[in-house]
Design a protein around this motif. Sequence first.
Motif, short mmCIF file in Angstrom:
data_model
loop_
_atom_site.label_atom_id
_atom_site.label_comp_id
_atom_site.label_asym_id
_atom_site.label_seq_id
_atom_site.Cartn_x
_atom_site.Cartn_y
_atom_site.Cartn_z
N MET B 262 12.58 -32.48 47.79
CA MET B 262 11.47 -33.43 47.83
C MET B 262 11.82 -34.80 47.24
O MET B 262 11.52 -35.83 47.88
CB MET B 262 10.24 -32.83 47.11
N PRO B 263 12.44 -34.88 46.05
CA PRO B 263 12.75 -36.21 45.51
C PRO B 263 13.62 -37.02 46.47
O PRO B 263 13.37 -38.21 46.69
CB PRO B 263 13.48 -35.90 44.20
N ALA B 264 14.62 -36.35 47.08
CA ALA B 264 15.50 -37.06 48.02
C ALA B 264 14.72 -37.50 49.24
O ALA B 264 14.88 -38.62 49.73
CB ALA B 264 16.65 -36.15 48.43
N TYR B 265 13.85 -36.62 49.72
CA TYR B 265 13.05 -36.95 50.90
C TYR B 265 12.14 -38.14 50.62
O TYR B 265 12.00 -39.04 51.46
CB TYR B 265 12.23 -35.72 51.30
N ASN B 266 11.56 -38.16 49.43
CA ASN B 266 10.70 -39.29 49.08
C ASN B 266 11.48 -40.59 48.99
O ASN B 266 10.96 -41.67 49.27
CB ASN B 266 9.98 -39.02 47.75
N SER B 267 12.74 -40.48 48.58
CA SER B 267 13.56 -41.68 48.46
C SER B 267 13.96 -42.21 49.84
O SER B 267 13.82 -43.39 50.12
CB SER B 267 14.80 -41.36 47.63
N SER B 268 14.47 -41.33 50.69
CA SER B 268 14.77 -41.77 52.04
C SER B 268 14.69 -40.60 52.99
O SER B 268 15.14 -39.49 52.70
CB SER B 268 16.17 -42.39 52.13
N PHE B 269 14.13 -40.86 54.13
CA PHE B 269 13.95 -39.88 55.17
C PHE B 269 15.28 -39.26 55.60
O PHE B 269 15.37 -38.07 55.92
CB PHE B 269 13.30 -40.61 56.35
N LEU B 270 16.34 -40.07 55.55
CA LEU B 270 17.62 -39.62 56.09
C LEU B 270 18.28 -38.52 55.26
O LEU B 270 19.09 -37.75 55.78
CB LEU B 270 18.59 -40.80 56.22
N PHE B 271 17.94 -38.45 53.98
CA PHE B 271 18.56 -37.42 53.14
C PHE B 271 18.17 -36.02 53.60
O PHE B 271 18.89 -35.05 53.32
CB PHE B 271 18.18 -37.61 51.67
N THR B 272 17.04 -35.93 54.30
CA THR B 272 16.65 -34.61 54.82
C THR B 272 17.75 -34.05 55.71
O THR B 272 17.99 -32.86 55.74
CB THR B 272 15.36 -34.74 55.64
N LEU B 273 18.40 -34.96 56.46
CA LEU B 273 19.47 -34.51 57.35
C LEU B 273 20.57 -33.80 56.56
O LEU B 273 21.12 -32.80 57.01
CB LEU B 273 20.07 -35.70 58.11
N PHE B 274 20.86 -34.36 55.38
CA PHE B 274 21.86 -33.73 54.53
C PHE B 274 21.47 -32.30 54.20
O PHE B 274 22.26 -31.35 54.35
CB PHE B 274 22.01 -34.55 53.23
N PHE B 275 20.20 -32.11 53.82
CA PHE B 275 19.76 -30.77 53.45
C PHE B 275 19.69 -29.84 54.66
O PHE B 275 20.01 -28.66 54.57
CB PHE B 275 18.40 -30.84 52.73
N ILE B 276 19.24 -30.40 55.79
CA ILE B 276 19.18 -29.57 56.99
C ILE B 276 20.58 -29.10 57.38
O ILE B 276 20.81 -27.93 57.69
CB ILE B 276 18.50 -30.34 58.14
#
Lengths: 722, 722
Positions: B262-276
């Motif tokens: 969540m903290p990464a997602y709130n910072s930038s949408f693109l970090f979700t790709l890293f987690f996915i």
Amino acid sequence: RLGEMSEPEKKDNIPDEAAGTGKEKGIPNGGNPSKTKEVSDFDLAAIYVSDAQYNRNIHFDTSAQAVRLYLLYNHWLPKVLLYFFILVDLSLAIFEDPAVVPLPTWATMLVELLCLLVFTIRLVHYAKVIPRDKFWKDPKNICIIAILLTLIDMIIYGALKATDYYAVRWSRVLRPLLLVNVTEGRQLRRAFRSIRNALPEIFYVFLLFMFSVLIFSLMALKLLGKRGLKTTDGSPYFTDYLEIVFDLYVLVTTANSPDVMMPAYNSSFLFTLFFILYIFINTYIFMSAFLAVVFNNYKKYLKEEVRQLVRAKRHKMVRAFAVLQESREEGRGPVVTHANWNQVVRLVQPSISNPHRELLWNVCDDKNQGFIGKLAFVQLADLLNIEVITLKSRPHPLQSLCPAFYLSGPSRLLCRLVQHRGFVIVYDLIILVNAVFIGLDEENPMIANSEWVFLALYLFRNTLLGQQRQSVFLNTSSCPVVAGGYTSRQILDIVFILRVLRLIRVVDSIGRFRTIINTLIRIGPAILTFGQLILVIYYVFAMVGMELFKGKNNFNNIASSFILLVELTVVNQCSGFATVTHMSARIFFVLFHILVVIVIINIFVSFVLEAFYVEYSVDKGDLQTALERKIEELELAVAQEKLEDNLVNAMETSDNDLGTGQSPTANKPALMFKIASKRYRTVDAFLQRMFEADLDPEDFAENNDPEAQASGSFANPTFNSM
Amino acid sequence: RLGEMSEPEKKDNIPDEAAGTGKEKGIPNGGNPSKTKEVSDFDLAAIYVSDAQYNRNIHFDTSAQAVRLYLLYNHWLPKVLLYFFILVDLSLAIFEDPAVVPLPTWATMLVELLCLLVFTIRLVHYAKVIPRDKFWKDPKNICIIAILLTLIDMIIYGALKATDYYAVRWSRVLRPLLLVNVTEGRQLRRAFRSIRNALPEIFYVFLLFMFSVLIFSLMALKLLGKRGLKTTDGSPYFTDYLEIVFDLYVLVTTANSPDVMMPAYNSSFLFTLFFILYIFINTYIFMSAFLAVVFNNYKKYLKEEVRQLVRAKRHKMVRAFAVLQESREEGRGPVVTHANWNQVVRLVQPSISNPHRELLWNVCDDKNQGFIGKLAFVQLADLLNIEVITLKSRPHPLQSLCPAFYLSGPSRLLCRLVQHRGFVIVYDLIILVNAVFIGLDEENPMIANSEWVFLALYLFRNTLLGQQRQSVFLNTSSCPVVAGGYTSRQILDIVFILRVLRLIRVVDSIGRFRTIINTLIRIGPAILTFGQLILVIYYVFAMVGMELFKGKNNFNNIASSFILLVELTVVNQCSGFATVTHMSARIFFVLFHILVVIVIINIFVSFVLEAFYVEYSVDKGDLQTALERKIEELELAVAQEKLEDNLVNAMETSDNDLGTGQSPTANKPALMFKIASKRYRTVDAFLQRMFEADLDPEDFAENNDPEAQASGSFANPTFNSM
């Protein structure tokens, strides 16, 4: 032996594309084989070979004009354009209401019209290529319906919007259909077929599973409903049957696991046993049963498909042979000459190097006769699919600049040192130490400066090996840190990731891991197919979800919808989503769970299971062995230790230069070959190999029988007389 | 044919129990076959057959005294006693500190001493049965060490407690060892062996997996660590490398999935790709890879084990044959007479009915010679393992009471009606309606009274069919509701569950589902083994966990420890547990996850996969087919539609009475047989069948060759001359 050749042709279950074309086209030169081949003949043969190589099953017209159109149809440019416009069409969802980046409706509609136009052009092109009657029977032309429906929807939507009525762009769910049904989406269509085939069996297990859930819900209602228990938010616990069914269904996904059983647990310790039994039966047993059923079906149907693929491939090759064949004296079968063969191979694969082509010819023409029979010709498609690495033997730069120094005693010692295994190990250790340094605090000047040392070490190694391009990757990953300074966070992020990837080199150099890594790499192309599959399903669900829940929940735009769907896939986190206690949200969740978690993920796992099984149990294909033997025979083989078939070599450079200078005394030929045995060019080639061991041997009998090949004694293909 | 027999005997990899015993015992009557058999001979032969039937691999002494002791050793009473004391020993944890029900230390110590005494007696008994030198080499005797260590621990603990020092009962983790190593825990030991065999491969994949986690952690540190992000509770986000590694490891289990990103997602949408990407690679690909590796290993080693099992079984049967054999005229092989065979079968299985035994003899002595050769004798163990249902043809009660009425026209019509398929369907529908009524509100008097109607309907059906015991189960489940009144909630709960189970009858009657249900039932015995396995591991982890975390967390007593471990297994809910951020808690969690989720659950899934594969692809065993053919030949077969081989029949009555009266005119024999083909008496029989198709054919060649069997022409078993 004579009978074997024509046997498969008589079978009824030949894929109808293959059987059909044979019937309708007058086979050119079939009757007058001594006539000089025309350009169009070579084009036709090249198309057959190319279709066989890439397993394209398009039954095109064989007229000269249609063949030219077909060549254009297979050209990379229209294909890339098509994919580009599909991508544009799909990404329109970003700009449509509910939008991430809002655009006026007329703009998106205009772009969509353009996309539809492109698709129509492609379809018309396709219609020109294949015979008219075939075109209308092709199930892929569901595209036409999709395009028409989209047009109708756009008109209705435009009209309603213009008169300020509420309108729904329902045709948006059809967009992924285009991705599935454009002729290039073959792998995707196959995946869908294998899902469709597995569905009946899955359905029966699912019914049993639902029966079990319903029974347990009934028990839960009777056991817990009358006790007046309360959930944490004070609402009555387990009193409504349908609520219980949903709660227990979600429990299977373990998403609400500790919460749903807490009130019962607080009431009596023994109720936990009920939930444990439930989870055990429904999560472990039934979910394994789903996997088992999917796995069995997947194997069964895929095997059948691959068998048909192999048969179709051989048909195409036989047809190409018929185009190129020239008859010999009485009683001996027709042959293809070296010159004709060369011309076709050049047409099929313009990028192939002359030595590589000659190597392939040598494999086919084992006896150096200057011509090959049908059996040898048929295996060309498979030969072209075997990736051969051509290595140019290039002298060390120093050797050409200053040969006296290069060949001196200390230099030779250095060469031997560099060649030593220890040298590789030392550099692997250096990379590991570098990795630790990356992990440490980089604000520390000592550590920041240490990167210079590592860079110098890498450069030193490359100089010694005389490699220039090979380590571009390694160096670029270090350079910006040094040169660019801390200007942009984004660039640095990428650089760090690249630097970390360097570590993969170390792992890949350990033999134990290479089998596993190779399997994982092999799965690669299939993962892309599954990625598309997931994309299609996500897109449809996102579209429906956005219409149903927009504004209420996380389905506010296409991006957040996708993230929510990923969450649903991974964690089954229906919490926060299913708090929309509306029935439609629950049905949506259950449908998504069934489709993605039960069906698609299980098919994916089945694929991985099978791939590992193949890696652990199946040996190299016969044809590869033949090619390798030939390479060795011709003394063109690369010594194994000189170039390890590892991941990083493939990652770092597209055409390998052999860093010679390692053996300055040896008199090596200027070109060497190596089979990238663990890699496959196409998904089909991989699939074929996956099931090779199980395939009907007669499907391969012709290709591999050197005796029949040498004698060249088989009957004309039966389709000539059909 | 002659060569085949002795071939497997010469192999080196014969299990040494089998090879060993052959060597050391002087085979009685081997030299003087005409001598009358003594009682002890039959005892010995019966033991061999029984050992073969149940795949016991104990190489007992063949002296008359040891044989008698061995018979006692295999008696059910000492076995039950042993299991009882193991259970007592294990459940001591309930009373020991930290206790659910506290008992004084001296009481638990006394009980434990008693248990140890029982185990020692059992061990001494075992030592008397097998030859002395074998006893000391037996790895199962790790029990002795466990007992000694426990004794030492008890003394130390007692002494420390008496002097008020802090003491730990560390030997409690050894208790499950007893469960594993008592000679009856064969299945469990096999499961442990298959885990041990799979470990190296799993280890390599695990190293790669950890490597991937470490790399991703490094990337996460570099990408997210410097951004000054905060978690929801305000602590810095992704700044400590080891913290990240643990977080990402837990992310693989998807337990902390939305929170950790969540903290990464709130910072930038693109970090979700890293987690996915991370979840995709590590959860889907690597977890599938674990399953694949476990699956392959499991299959490979289990197949080898079963092969050895089959070989050992044949050796035992050959030995039994050697004891019983009588020689015929020159040049023909020895045989076993009908009388001797009968006596042995009676000893092996006292409960077997005479007709059943005669049926088996008829299968063996296919040519009615009055004696059987070695091949026919060897298959006895397998024949005994085929469950045959004996059906007593009993007339309808009415038929004996009032034959005139029973045979009248209307009565016959009624009989045909009852026999009709529609009758079954109608009653299935009645049960379904009943189920709906159960689900409805039972306070409603209309619904409460409707139960009377259903009861009457069930009784009516049973009267028509002339069944008395068959539906006891169905009736008892209804009776207490009617008779007992609403006295006790507990009784009612059980009654409701029983009533709900009635529904299974309906599902089982649908053919489509029966395959799936049969597979699930087959898995049953194996599930028990896995249950023991899980119990052993839970027990050890609970003991360690209670020492480490008692008072701090949910490890307050053995019951809550077990529930926590179930939670960890199912949901990987380390939240609430891993809030003990202490390193030991994390190591504990990771170890548990690796062992249970990665290893054991994957082995379980592998087993289910294989079982389904067998169900879908393998046909009946040859021996079963032979037995079925013989039953049909003798016209003793039960018509399929008369007694369906379904779950509920097995559930409801132990020995089936055939509800005749259905065909009053037919002249059926008084006894009929039916093979319960889908059921297996022992896990081993099931395993053997699972791998039958893959087994070396020569392992079965002797048993199934009717030609060699008829001629009786094979060489003496080679171990005679060894």
